[in-house]
Design an enzyme around this catalytic site. Structure first.
Site, short mmCIF file in Angstrom:
data_model
loop_
_atom_site.label_atom_id
_atom_site.label_comp_id
_atom_site.label_asym_id
_atom_site.label_seq_id
_atom_site.Cartn_x
_atom_site.Cartn_y
_atom_site.Cartn_z
N TYR A 149 0.85 -1.19 0.00
CA TYR A 149 0.00 0.00 0.00
C TYR A 149 0.89 1.24 0.00
O TYR A 149 1.82 1.33 0.80
CB TYR A 149 -0.89 -0.01 1.25
CG TYR A 149 -1.81 1.17 1.39
CD1 TYR A 149 -2.81 1.43 0.46
CD2 TYR A 149 -1.70 2.04 2.49
CE1 TYR A 149 -3.67 2.50 0.60
CE2 TYR A 149 -2.57 3.13 2.64
CZ TYR A 149 -3.55 3.35 1.69
OH TYR A 149 -4.40 4.42 1.84
N ASP A 244 9.29 2.74 0.11
CA ASP A 244 8.23 3.41 0.86
C ASP A 244 8.42 3.01 2.32
O ASP A 244 8.03 1.92 2.74
CB ASP A 244 6.86 2.99 0.33
CG ASP A 244 5.72 3.61 1.14
OD1 ASP A 244 6.00 4.25 2.17
OD2 ASP A 244 4.55 3.42 0.74
N LYS A 272 4.20 8.82 9.33
CA LYS A 272 3.94 8.25 10.66
C LYS A 272 4.91 8.73 11.74
O LYS A 272 4.73 9.81 12.29
CB LYS A 272 3.91 6.72 10.56
CG LYS A 272 2.82 6.24 9.57
CD LYS A 272 2.60 4.76 9.61
CE LYS A 272 1.70 4.25 8.49
NZ LYS A 272 0.27 4.20 8.77
C1 LIG Z 1 3.70 1.90 3.56
C2 LIG Z 1 2.67 2.99 3.54
N1 LIG Z 1 2.72 3.94 2.60
C3 LIG Z 1 1.84 4.95 2.57
C4 LIG Z 1 0.83 5.04 3.50
C5 LIG Z 1 -0.14 6.17 3.45
O1 LIG Z 1 0.08 7.03 4.52
P1 LIG Z 1 -1.09 7.99 5.07
O2 LIG Z 1 -2.12 7.11 5.68
O3 LIG Z 1 -0.40 8.88 6.04
O4 LIG Z 1 -1.62 8.73 3.90
C6 LIG Z 1 0.74 4.07 4.49
C7 LIG Z 1 -0.36 4.14 5.48
O5 LIG Z 1 -0.62 3.23 6.23
C8 LIG Z 1 1.68 3.01 4.52
O6 LIG Z 1 1.64 2.07 5.45
#
Ligand SMILES: Cc1ncc(COP(=O)(O)O)c(C=O)c1O
Length: 432
Positions: A149, A244, A272
């Protein structure tokens, strides 16, 4: 499990009202407990390793606001720093020195990052990094992995794990085919599949983006050689490698997965933890690539609240706390006890299970495994996970409400918390 031993009357009332006010009663889908059944509990306050719901029940929390709360919720140092910052105002929309401080800390910590841009969420960071990958290479296609994700931007909503998987939506309506046609997918841990995509799309692929340790299809670590292989393939085909690390950054090591596995990507996204519980995201990487971002270069990206003093303050304090000696050893030790304990109890109580942990990130699948990718993860007994989740909740343990989410510990979790959690797991698994 139908027998509710905790009173949740107020939670139910509030959630019932919420459903008339907000789609599904929530502002982010997985919070609605759709995949585990029952109604979500409504939070009143959080502190350290604990949360309290509006009915006064206390839980040990393994979600940690989905990652930011690695020092424990509402850490007194973070709260004190925020109080001080608040007095100076909530948003400047102009340069402030706190941005420099956090930028330096991120650049010092994360090997691939020579320059960084702060945004407001992980979604925004990933969206911007994709634009940058395309701008820098002049190519449009991108490879992502099934079950990973990268936020909810259109071009990433293809086999996107977590929330999307939990709700059983293959993709999302409203996402134009023209947008996702440039998004190629491969199974995680499958280098051959990635090589084949590069061969079929020679000189067309801008780069590969991945969660270096998957947390959005449950907890799935990379196989030995996988990350190295991706580094080699991206070099060979003139494409960029993007980690990511929104979830893994400052969680599985201070320097993230790239420190843990010794692989340096070209670009990295963060979120986060670096916002210490306030809305933040960031992307950064090689200086020659980052210099393309406006106003240094032509790739446009902007944000009204980006780099705001409150988020910067909470991030700075959180990273300061994480820099203390022994932090990651402590996190690794307690999380190891938890993950191994859960596995052992599952085995002793006769449940097929597999799982693992790296530092403060863990997972347990109700399948014999091994789980190397999302297809393997989907073999889990999700109905059983739902019963397990409900049972744990009734024993005062708050786990992520989906089989396809990793769990998180924090510096505030004690050995006693882990013991109590394992005792609860033994009770619940014995009656599943
Ligand atoms: C690996 C990863 N990338 C991107 C995101 C998206 O972040 P946000 O929820 O702050 O938009 C998340 C959210 O859980 C994530 O776990």
């Amino acid at each position: 499990m139908v027998n509710t031993t905790i009173r949740t009357t107020k939670s139910q009332e509030i959630f019932n009202s919420a459903q008339k006010l907000m789609p599904g009663g929530v502002n982010s889908p997985v919070r609605a407990f759709k995949s585990v059944g029952g109604q979500p509990i409504v939070f009143d306050r959080v502190k350290g390793a604990y949360i309290w719901d509006v009915d006064g029940n206390q839980y040990i929390d393994y979600v940690g606001s989905w990652g930011p709360a690695i020092c424990g919720h509402a850490h007194p140092d973070v709260i004190a720093a925020l109080h001080e910052a608040l007095e100076k105002g909530t948003s400047f929309g102009a340069p402030c020195v706190l941005e420099n401080v956090l930028a330096e800390m991120v650049i010092d910590a994360v090997k691939s990052i020579e320059m960084v841009r702060f945004v407001n969420s992980g979604t925004e960071a990933c969206m911007a990094v994709l634009r940058l990958m395309r701008a820098f290479t002049g190519r449009e296609k991108v490879i992502k992995f099934e079950g990973c994700y990268h936020g909810h931007a259109d071009m990433f909503l293809v086999k996107a794990g977590s929330g999307v998987a939990t709700l059983g939506l293959p993709d999302s309506p409203g996402v134009p085919k023209s947008v996702t046609s440039s998004t190629l997918t491969a199974p995680f841990n499958d280098l051959e599949a990635v090589k084949a995509l590069f061969e079929e799309n020679r000189d067309e692929i801008a780069g590969v983006i991945l969660e270096p340790v998957v947390g959005n299809a449950g907890f799935i670590p990379p196989d030995a050689g996988f990350l190295e292989g991706l580094r080699e393939l991206t070099h060979e085909y003139g494409a960029l490698l993007v980690f990511d690390e929104v979830m893994t950054g400052f969680r599985i090591a201070y320097g993230g997965a790239q420190e843990k596995f010794g692989i340096t990507p070209d670009l990295t996204t963060l979120g986060k933890v670096i916002g210490g519980g306030l809305p933040v995201g960031a992307y950064g990487g090689r200086q020659d690539i980052m210099s393309m971002v406006a106003p240094a270069g032509p790739m446009y990206q902007a944000g009204t609240l980006s780099g705001n003093p409150l988020a910067m303050t909470a991030g700075i304090k959180t990273l300061e706390l994480l820099r203390a000696p022994g932090t990651y050893e402590y996190l690794d030790n307690i999380t190891n006890k938890l993950a191994n304990g859960l596995l052992q109890i599952a085995q002793e109580t006769g449940h097929a299970a597999c799982g693992g942990q790296i530092s403060a990130m863990f997972g347990l699948f109700f399948t014999n495994g091994p789980v190397h990718n999302y297809e393997n993860a989907k073999k889990s007994d999700t109905a059983k996970f739902g019963r397990f989740h409900r049972g744990m909740l009734e024993h005062g343990i708050y786990l992520a409400p989906s089989q396809f989410e990793a769990g998180f510990t924090s510096l505030a979790h004690t050995e006693e918390d882990i013991e109590q959690t394992l005792q609860a797991a033994r009770d619940v698994m014995s009656s599943l």
